[in-house]
Enzyme design. Structure first.
Site, PDB file in Angstrom:
ATOM      1  N   GLY A 145      41.658  33.069  49.419  1.00 53.22           N
ATOM      2  CA  GLY A 145      42.092  33.480  50.762  1.00 53.22           C
ATOM      3  C   GLY A 145      40.858  33.605  51.652  1.00 53.22           C
ATOM      4  N   ARG A 146      40.955  34.504  52.630  1.00 46.15           N
ATOM      5  CA  ARG A 146      39.852  34.626  53.598  1.00 46.15           C
ATOM      6  C   ARG A 146      38.523  34.930  52.917  1.00 46.15           C
ATOM      7  NH1 ARG A 146      44.334  37.137  56.392  1.00 46.15           N
ATOM      8  NH2 ARG A 146      44.083  38.613  54.699  1.00 46.15           N
ATOM      9  N   ILE A 147      38.517  35.917  51.996  1.00 44.39           N
ATOM     10  CA  ILE A 147      37.235  36.326  51.391  1.00 44.39           C
ATOM     11  C   ILE A 147      36.739  35.239  50.434  1.00 44.39           C
ATOM     12  CG2 ILE A 147      36.037  38.096  50.048  1.00 44.39           C
ATOM     13  CD1 ILE A 147      38.182  40.114  51.045  1.00 44.39           C
ATOM     14  N   THR A 174      34.619  41.684  43.032  1.00 42.90           N
ATOM     15  CA  THR A 174      34.629  42.544  44.223  1.00 42.90           C
ATOM     16  C   THR A 174      36.068  42.741  44.695  1.00 42.90           C
ATOM     17  OG1 THR A 174      34.359  40.606  45.651  1.00 42.90           O
ATOM     18  CG2 THR A 174      32.367  41.812  45.065  1.00 42.90           C
ATOM     19  N   GLU A 201      38.580  53.126  38.271  1.00 40.76           N
ATOM     20  CA  GLU A 201      37.665  53.647  39.271  1.00 40.76           C
ATOM     21  C   GLU A 201      37.900  55.132  39.577  1.00 40.76           C
ATOM     22  OE1 GLU A 201      37.149  50.366  42.021  1.00 40.76           O
ATOM     23  OE2 GLU A 201      36.930  51.871  43.593  1.00 40.76           O
ATOM     24  N   ARG A 224      47.738  30.372  43.336  1.00 37.86           N
ATOM     25  CA  ARG A 224      49.079  29.853  43.052  1.00 37.86           C
ATOM     26  C   ARG A 224      49.292  28.451  43.610  1.00 37.86           C
ATOM     27  NH1 ARG A 224      52.855  34.716  44.507  1.00 37.86           N
ATOM     28  NH2 ARG A 224      51.154  34.853  45.969  1.00 37.86           N
ATOM     29  N   ARG A 252      39.614  43.845  42.645  1.00 39.90           N
ATOM     30  CA  ARG A 252      40.130  45.111  42.113  1.00 39.90           C
ATOM     31  C   ARG A 252      39.867  45.120  40.613  1.00 39.90           C
ATOM     32  NH1 ARG A 252      40.099  46.734  46.514  1.00 39.90           N
ATOM     33  NH2 ARG A 252      41.758  47.685  47.757  1.00 39.90           N
ATOM     34  N   HIS A 267      31.809  50.291  44.864  1.00 40.03           N
ATOM     35  CA  HIS A 267      32.891  49.836  45.764  1.00 40.03           C
ATOM     36  C   HIS A 267      32.449  49.902  47.235  1.00 40.03           C
ATOM     37  CE1 HIS A 267      37.543  49.363  46.038  1.00 40.03           C
ATOM     38  NE2 HIS A 267      36.931  48.658  46.978  1.00 40.03           N
ATOM     39  N   ILE A 268      31.470  49.038  47.562  1.00 42.31           N
ATOM     40  CA  ILE A 268      30.924  49.040  48.924  1.00 42.31           C
ATOM     41  C   ILE A 268      31.128  47.706  49.633  1.00 42.31           C
ATOM     42  CG2 ILE A 268      29.203  50.869  48.588  1.00 42.31           C
ATOM     43  CD1 ILE A 268      27.111  48.609  48.109  1.00 42.31           C
ATOM     44  N   GLY A 269      32.102  46.920  49.177  1.00 42.47           N
ATOM     45  CA  GLY A 269      32.325  45.592  49.770  1.00 42.47           C
ATOM     46  C   GLY A 269      32.431  45.612  51.286  1.00 42.47           C
TER      47      GLY A 269
HETATM   48  C1  GLV Z   1      38.554  47.408  49.778  1.00 43.98           C
HETATM   49  O1  GLV Z   1      38.505  47.371  48.590  1.00 43.98           O
HETATM   50  C2  GLV Z   1      39.664  46.950  50.549  1.00 43.98           C
HETATM   51  O2  GLV Z   1      40.679  46.558  49.965  1.00 43.98           O
HETATM   52  O3  GLV Z   1      39.562  46.978  51.783  1.00 43.98           O
END
Ligand code: GLV
Ligand code: GLV
Length: 319
Positions: free
Chosen positions: A156-158, A237, A268, A178, A239, A286-288
């Site tokens: 997707g976007r990321i 990055t 977490e 998918r 889940r 968890h600093i994405g």
């Molecule tokens: C961070 O984990 C988010 O889902 O924005």
């Protein structure tokens, strides 16, 4: 009467000002998380909930809020903490923050890739410990990036932002999800669509960018991790529960893969036993999305969603 908005944790300054102009804004101050009981007590009678990925939004919480609740607006792109079905049943809108954290999260994924491949954190620890006594021909040898294959799970976007970074570093790109990307996008980004097994077997680096759903829970379990090359490096990055973290630790200990870079964890903030003792992992808290710019944009987006819902409109980022 002004509507009431409850914010479960303090956020960066700015975005809440627009809310405060039209609503009674109550913020849970303090660093400690509200437990489920406290959260239920605090939401009673509110019209909108500004929540975080650390809050579990389930039917009991919606019930405790009451029938006037219009929206649960998550300060995150991921929304596995929200029971969407319960929201639908009760006519409560649920929203997330897509698009605004794409680049910051891809930056952290690529930073983890570089840090793990080139052993940045090990190097830093060594220098600080006073163990650097001059250049060494075999010191901290890592893995080259250029010419290697990156496999993107969830494009997707990321995932696409990760692909653009990797292309700039001279990597070849595989992806799986998918359905293949529409039209020319895959070609433009230099991405080849393959199935998961092929991606796992052929990639030197694997980066996860899929949402956590019942289908992606332990998407990488024992059988899938066993397909990785011994020199592969896994980056997560997305889940934590997408990977079976216990099995991953076992494989890292047994050198069945070279390394891993994690920003998220299965339970977490707890880590699987043994993970923190490994040298070949880089572990982030968890600093994405944790940049000033992104967190401000996320806040504005949550506020836009709440303002729309309070006016009886469909929020722009309704799920
Ligand atoms: C961070 O984990 C988010 O889902 O924005
Ligand atoms: C470092 O991550 C290594 O595998 O050498």
């Amino acid at each position: 009467m002004r509507p009431t908005v409850f914010v479960t944790r303090p956020i960066i300054q700015g975005p809440l000002d627009r809310l405060a102009a039209v609503a009674e804004v109550q913020v849970h101050e303090g660093d400690e998380l509200l437990g489920p009981d406290e959260l239920r007590a605090r939401v009673a009678g509110i019209d909108a909930l500004f929540c975080h990925l650390t809050d579990r939004i389930d039917d009991a919480l919606l019930e405790a809020a009451g029938p006037q609740l219009r929206i649960v607006a998550n300060y995150a792109v991921g929304y596995n903490n929200i029971d969407l079905e319960a929201c639908r049943r009760r006519g409560v809108a649920a929203t997330n923050t897509p698009g605004v954290l794409t680049e910051s999260t891809a930056d952290i994924a690529f930073a983890l890739l570089l840090a793990t491949a080139r052993r940045l954190v090990e190097g830093d620890r060594m220098v600080r410990a006073g163990q650097f006594d001059g250049w060494g021909p075999q010191m901290l040898l890592g893995h080259e990036i250029a010419g290697k294959t990156l496999g993107i799970i969830g494009c997707g976007r990321i995932g696409q932002a990760m692909a653009r970074r990797a292309r700039g570093f001279g990597m070849s790109l595989l992806y799986t999800q998918r359905r293949p990307l529409d039209g020319d996008l895959g070609r433009e980004l230099g991405l080849s669509y393959v199935d998961l097994d092929t991606l796992l077997a052929q990639s030197d680096f694997i980066s996860l960018h899929c949402p956590l759903t019942p289908e992606t829970h332990h998407l990488l379990g024992r059988a899938q991790l066993a397909r990785l090359k011994p020199e592969a490096i896994l980056i997560n990055t997305a889940r934590g529960p997408v990977v079976d973290e216990k099995v991953l630790v076992e494989f890292l200990q047994g050198k069945r893969l070279a390394g891993a870079g994690f920003d998220v964890y299965e339970e977490e903030p707890r880590l699987a036993p043994g993970l923190a003792e490994l040298d070949n992992v880089v572990l982030l808290p968890h600093i994405g999305s944790a940049t000033f710019e992104t967190r401000r944009r996320m806040g504005e987006m949550v506020v836009d969603n709440i303002l729309a819902a309070l006016q009886g409109l469909r929020p722009p980022n309704a799920l």
